[in-house]
Design a protein around this motif. Structure first.
Motif, PDB file in Angstrom:
ATOM      1  N   SER A 138      30.018  17.642  13.706  1.00 25.67           N
ATOM      2  CA  SER A 138      30.114  17.008  15.022  1.00 25.67           C
ATOM      3  C   SER A 138      29.330  15.710  15.058  1.00 25.67           C
ATOM      4  CB  SER A 138      29.572  17.927  16.114  1.00 25.67           C
ATOM      5  OG  SER A 138      30.461  18.981  16.371  1.00 25.67           O
ATOM      6  N   ASP A 139      29.885  14.733  15.785  1.00 29.14           N
ATOM      7  CA  ASP A 139      29.118  13.533  16.090  1.00 29.14           C
ATOM      8  C   ASP A 139      27.930  13.921  16.959  1.00 29.14           C
ATOM      9  OD1 ASP A 139      30.704  11.692  14.782  1.00 29.14           O
ATOM     10  OD2 ASP A 139      32.013  11.384  16.507  1.00 29.14           O
ATOM     11  N   LYS A 140      26.963  13.032  17.041  1.00 28.09           N
ATOM     12  CA  LYS A 140      25.849  13.260  17.950  1.00 28.09           C
ATOM     13  C   LYS A 140      26.387  13.429  19.366  1.00 28.09           C
ATOM     14  CE  LYS A 140      21.452  11.291  19.495  1.00 28.09           C
ATOM     15  NZ  LYS A 140      20.535  10.128  19.419  1.00 28.09           N
ATOM     16  N   ASN A 141      25.972  14.481  20.017  1.00 31.90           N
ATOM     17  CA  ASN A 141      26.423  14.793  21.379  1.00 31.90           C
ATOM     18  C   ASN A 141      27.910  15.155  21.425  1.00 31.90           C
ATOM     19  OD1 ASN A 141      25.589  15.198  24.054  1.00 31.90           O
ATOM     20  ND2 ASN A 141      26.485  13.259  24.701  1.00 31.90           N
ATOM     21  N   GLY A 142      28.444  15.666  20.316  1.00 29.19           N
ATOM     22  CA  GLY A 142      29.830  16.103  20.278  1.00 29.19           C
ATOM     23  C   GLY A 142      30.051  17.347  21.122  1.00 29.19           C
ATOM     24  N   SER A 143      31.306  17.638  21.416  1.00 26.26           N
ATOM     25  CA  SER A 143      31.653  18.776  22.274  1.00 26.26           C
ATOM     26  C   SER A 143      32.522  19.774  21.527  1.00 26.26           C
ATOM     27  CB  SER A 143      32.402  18.299  23.524  1.00 26.26           C
ATOM     28  OG  SER A 143      31.598  17.441  24.303  1.00 26.26           O
ATOM     29  N   LEU A 144      32.326  21.038  21.849  1.00 24.53           N
ATOM     30  CA  LEU A 144      33.123  22.129  21.292  1.00 24.53           C
ATOM     31  C   LEU A 144      33.840  22.835  22.437  1.00 24.53           C
ATOM     32  CD1 LEU A 144      33.890  24.101  18.956  1.00 24.53           C
ATOM     33  CD2 LEU A 144      31.773  25.343  19.474  1.00 24.53           C
ATOM     34  N   GLU A 172      33.720  14.154   7.264  1.00 23.56           N
ATOM     35  CA  GLU A 172      34.194  13.775   8.591  1.00 23.56           C
ATOM     36  C   GLU A 172      33.272  14.298   9.696  1.00 23.56           C
ATOM     37  OE1 GLU A 172      36.340  11.762   9.536  1.00 23.56           O
ATOM     38  OE2 GLU A 172      37.760  11.490   7.882  1.00 23.56           O
ATOM     39  N   LYS A 173      33.158  13.497  10.745  1.00 22.39           N
ATOM     40  CA  LYS A 173      32.435  13.889  11.947  1.00 22.39           C
ATOM     41  C   LYS A 173      33.380  13.737  13.137  1.00 22.39           C
ATOM     42  CE  LYS A 173      28.294  14.392  10.000  1.00 22.39           C
ATOM     43  NZ  LYS A 173      27.519  15.650  10.009  1.00 22.39           N
ATOM     44  N   PHE A 174      33.323  14.689  14.059  1.00 22.24           N
ATOM     45  CA  PHE A 174      34.263  14.717  15.171  1.00 22.24           C
ATOM     46  C   PHE A 174      33.538  14.671  16.512  1.00 22.24           C
ATOM     47  CE2 PHE A 174      36.208  16.834  11.558  1.00 22.24           C
ATOM     48  CZ  PHE A 174      37.432  16.192  11.482  1.00 22.24           C
ATOM     49  N   GLY A 175      34.115  13.939  17.438  1.00 21.49           N
ATOM     50  CA  GLY A 175      33.557  13.900  18.780  1.00 21.49           C
ATOM     51  C   GLY A 175      33.925  15.132  19.578  1.00 21.49           C
ATOM     52  N   ILE A 176      35.093  15.702  19.257  1.00 18.32           N
ATOM     53  CA  ILE A 176      35.552  16.924  19.925  1.00 18.32           C
ATOM     54  C   ILE A 176      36.135  17.865  18.882  1.00 18.32           C
ATOM     55  CG2 ILE A 176      37.262  17.895  21.523  1.00 18.32           C
ATOM     56  CD1 ILE A 176      37.018  15.367  23.204  1.00 18.32           C
ATOM     57  N   ILE A 186      37.468   5.751  24.022  1.00 19.29           N
ATOM     58  CA  ILE A 186      38.405   6.682  23.402  1.00 19.29           C
ATOM     59  C   ILE A 186      38.822   6.182  22.026  1.00 19.29           C
ATOM     60  CG2 ILE A 186      40.675   7.773  23.622  1.00 19.29           C
ATOM     61  CD1 ILE A 186      40.366   7.552  26.640  1.00 19.29           C
ATOM     62  N   GLU A 187      38.837   4.862  21.862  1.00 16.03           N
ATOM     63  CA  GLU A 187      39.232   4.290  20.580  1.00 16.03           C
ATOM     64  C   GLU A 187      38.257   4.734  19.490  1.00 16.03           C
ATOM     65  OE1 GLU A 187      40.423  -0.012  18.594  1.00 16.03           O
ATOM     66  OE2 GLU A 187      39.737   0.104  20.668  1.00 16.03           O
ATOM     67  N   GLY A 188      38.782   5.332  18.451  1.00 15.24           N
ATOM     68  CA  GLY A 188      37.943   5.823  17.362  1.00 15.24           C
ATOM     69  C   GLY A 188      37.473   7.248  17.555  1.00 15.24           C
ATOM     70  N   LEU A 189      37.716   7.833  18.733  1.00 14.05           N
ATOM     71  CA  LEU A 189      37.333   9.220  18.961  1.00 14.05           C
ATOM     72  C   LEU A 189      38.120  10.131  18.035  1.00 14.05           C
ATOM     73  CD1 LEU A 189      35.973  11.510  20.653  1.00 14.05           C
ATOM     74  CD2 LEU A 189      37.940  11.354  22.204  1.00 14.05           C
ATOM     75  N   LYS A 190      37.409  10.971  17.307  1.00 13.91           N
ATOM     76  CA  LYS A 190      38.072  11.903  16.397  1.00 13.91           C
ATOM     77  C   LYS A 190      38.033  13.312  16.995  1.00 13.91           C
ATOM     78  CE  LYS A 190      37.209   9.389  12.089  1.00 13.91           C
ATOM     79  NZ  LYS A 190      36.637   9.448  10.717  1.00 13.91           N
ATOM     80  N   ILE A 191      39.199  13.949  17.023  1.00 10.41           N
ATOM     81  CA  ILE A 191      39.340  15.294  17.582  1.00 10.41           C
ATOM     82  C   ILE A 191      40.028  16.167  16.549  1.00 10.41           C
ATOM     83  CG2 ILE A 191      40.315  16.679  19.453  1.00 10.41           C
ATOM     84  CD1 ILE A 191      40.470  14.123  21.142  1.00 10.41           C
ATOM     85  N   ILE A 192      39.507  17.362  16.333  1.00 11.70           N
ATOM     86  CA  ILE A 192      40.152  18.299  15.422  1.00 11.70           C
ATOM     87  C   ILE A 192      40.460  19.603  16.142  1.00 11.70           C
ATOM     88  CG2 ILE A 192      37.953  19.182  14.504  1.00 11.70           C
ATOM     89  CD1 ILE A 192      39.444  19.550  11.795  1.00 11.70           C
ATOM     90  N   ASP A 193      41.669  20.107  15.918  1.00  8.81           N
ATOM     91  CA  ASP A 193      42.085  21.411  16.437  1.00  8.81           C
ATOM     92  C   ASP A 193      42.126  22.380  15.261  1.00  8.81           C
ATOM     93  OD1 ASP A 193      43.191  23.478  18.001  1.00  8.81           O
ATOM     94  OD2 ASP A 193      45.222  22.873  17.434  1.00  8.81           O
ATOM     95  N   ILE A 194      41.371  23.449  15.359  1.00 12.55           N
ATOM     96  CA  ILE A 194      41.259  24.420  14.269  1.00 12.55           C
ATOM     97  C   ILE A 194      42.137  25.628  14.577  1.00 12.55           C
ATOM     98  CG2 ILE A 194      39.666  25.954  13.043  1.00 12.55           C
ATOM     99  CD1 ILE A 194      37.459  23.883  13.617  1.00 12.55           C
ATOM    100  N   GLY A 195      43.079  25.907  13.677  1.00 16.55           N
ATOM    101  CA  GLY A 195      44.065  26.959  13.904  1.00 16.55           C
ATOM    102  C   GLY A 195      45.174  26.431  14.786  1.00 16.55           C
ATOM    103  N   THR A 196      45.785  25.346  14.374  1.00 13.33           N
ATOM    104  CA  THR A 196      46.655  24.572  15.267  1.00 13.33           C
ATOM    105  C   THR A 196      47.986  25.224  15.587  1.00 13.33           C
ATOM    106  OG1 THR A 196      47.377  22.309  15.705  1.00 13.33           O
ATOM    107  CG2 THR A 196      47.850  23.188  13.507  1.00 13.33           C
ATOM    108  N   GLY A 197      48.506  26.092  14.709  1.00 15.46           N
ATOM    109  CA  GLY A 197      49.779  26.753  14.992  1.00 15.46           C
ATOM    110  C   GLY A 197      50.903  25.749  15.179  1.00 15.46           C
TER     111      GLY A 197
END
Length: 289
Positions: A241-247, A186-190, A116-127
């Protein structure tokens, strides 16, 4: 005036606007907020007189509720995933089904073998920031990013991050035409989003308290292109997305299969359409390769 009598006044006054069950719920939530009492305590106090200043405050809330204004906007806060969030008419009121999306992400992350350390997550349209703040609170080692086109919404999400003692990156940008330098490399895992998805044709089916009070910018899409935001978010995911990232996406319950087909056409794999607790197509997860 006792608590029981106040509850009866609330329910009788609100049944023209809400059904009996929701009116009773609003009565309890209003009393709980103003009088700062828990449910068990309230049940033992029903025949006790309400302090006069508290009763005046309750009447003020009742007056606004009768106009159809959501209670969360009246009191300026709501609960989401066990946390308290400030809300106002510049952000959508967080919904229970979005809590299910957060739980899906957390469950997947906890069950994965990746760090989990270093995992980058972005929320688009965060409100209000309810998604990334809830994720950060439960995944403190992760790096969270929150993007929204609205500066007013970002102000609210920043306040909520401070209230809940979470640190994250806030970005003002339009996902339909992103230009932010902060996102360029930037690259994101999620990548997660609960974007606008209600078509103009569906407006007439909406309750007045939503239609007349919640921000249209965060709700509606044109009839002729209801997946406009999903296409843009998917395109962003392919590039960032990172390699094997999730959406992860929250979706229009009437457009589940359409959204699945869109993702397939764009090259996404392992697409999973999931129903919410009400049995409606509400969430999608897919892998980016």
């Amino acid at each position: 005036m006792t608590f029981r009598e106040a509850e009866r006044i609330f329910t009788d006054s609100l049944t023209p606007v809400y059904d009996m069950r929701e009116a009773a719920s609003l009565a309890w939530l209003s009393i709980s907020h103003i009088c700062k009492i828990e449910r068990a305590e309230y049940l033992n106090l029903k025949d006790t007189d309400i302090p006069s200043d508290k009763y005046e405050s309750l009447l003020n809330i009742l007056g606004e509720l009768k106009t159809g204004k959501p209670l969360q906007y009246i009191i300026g806060e709501t609960e989401f995933y066990g946390l308290n969030f400030k809300v106002n008419p510049s952000v959508l009121i967080p919904r229970p089904e979005t809590e299910e999306l957060v739980e899906w992400i957390l469950s997947d992350v906890r069950n994965s073998k990746t760090s989990i350390e270093g995992l980058k997550i972005i929320d688009i349209g965060t409100g209000s920031g309810c998604i990334p703040i809830s994720l950060k609170k439960n995944l403190p080692e992760a790096q969270l990013y929150a993007l929204d086109i609205s500066p007013e919404a970002l102000d609210v999400s920043k306040q909520n991050a401070a209230t809940n003692k979470t640190r994250m990156h806030f970005i003002q940008d339009n996902i339909l035409n992103p230009v932010s330098r902060e996102l360029r490399d930037e690259k994101f895992g999620i990548i997660v989003s609960n974007p606008p998805y209600v078509t103009d044709a569906e407006k007439q089916q909406m309750l007045p308290n939503v239609l007349e009070h919640e921000p249209h910018l965060a709700l509606f899409v044109p009839n002729d292109d209801p997946l406009i935001f999903y296409r843009a978010i998917a395109d962003f995911a392919l590039k960032h997305s990172d390699k094997n990232g999730s959406l992860y996406l929250e979706i229009n319950e009437n457009l589940g299969e359409d959204t699945v087909q869109l993702l397939k056409q764009m090259g996404f794999k392992n697409i999973e359409l999931r129903q919410d607790l009400s049995g409606k197509d509400r969430m999608i997860k897919s892998k980016v390769y």
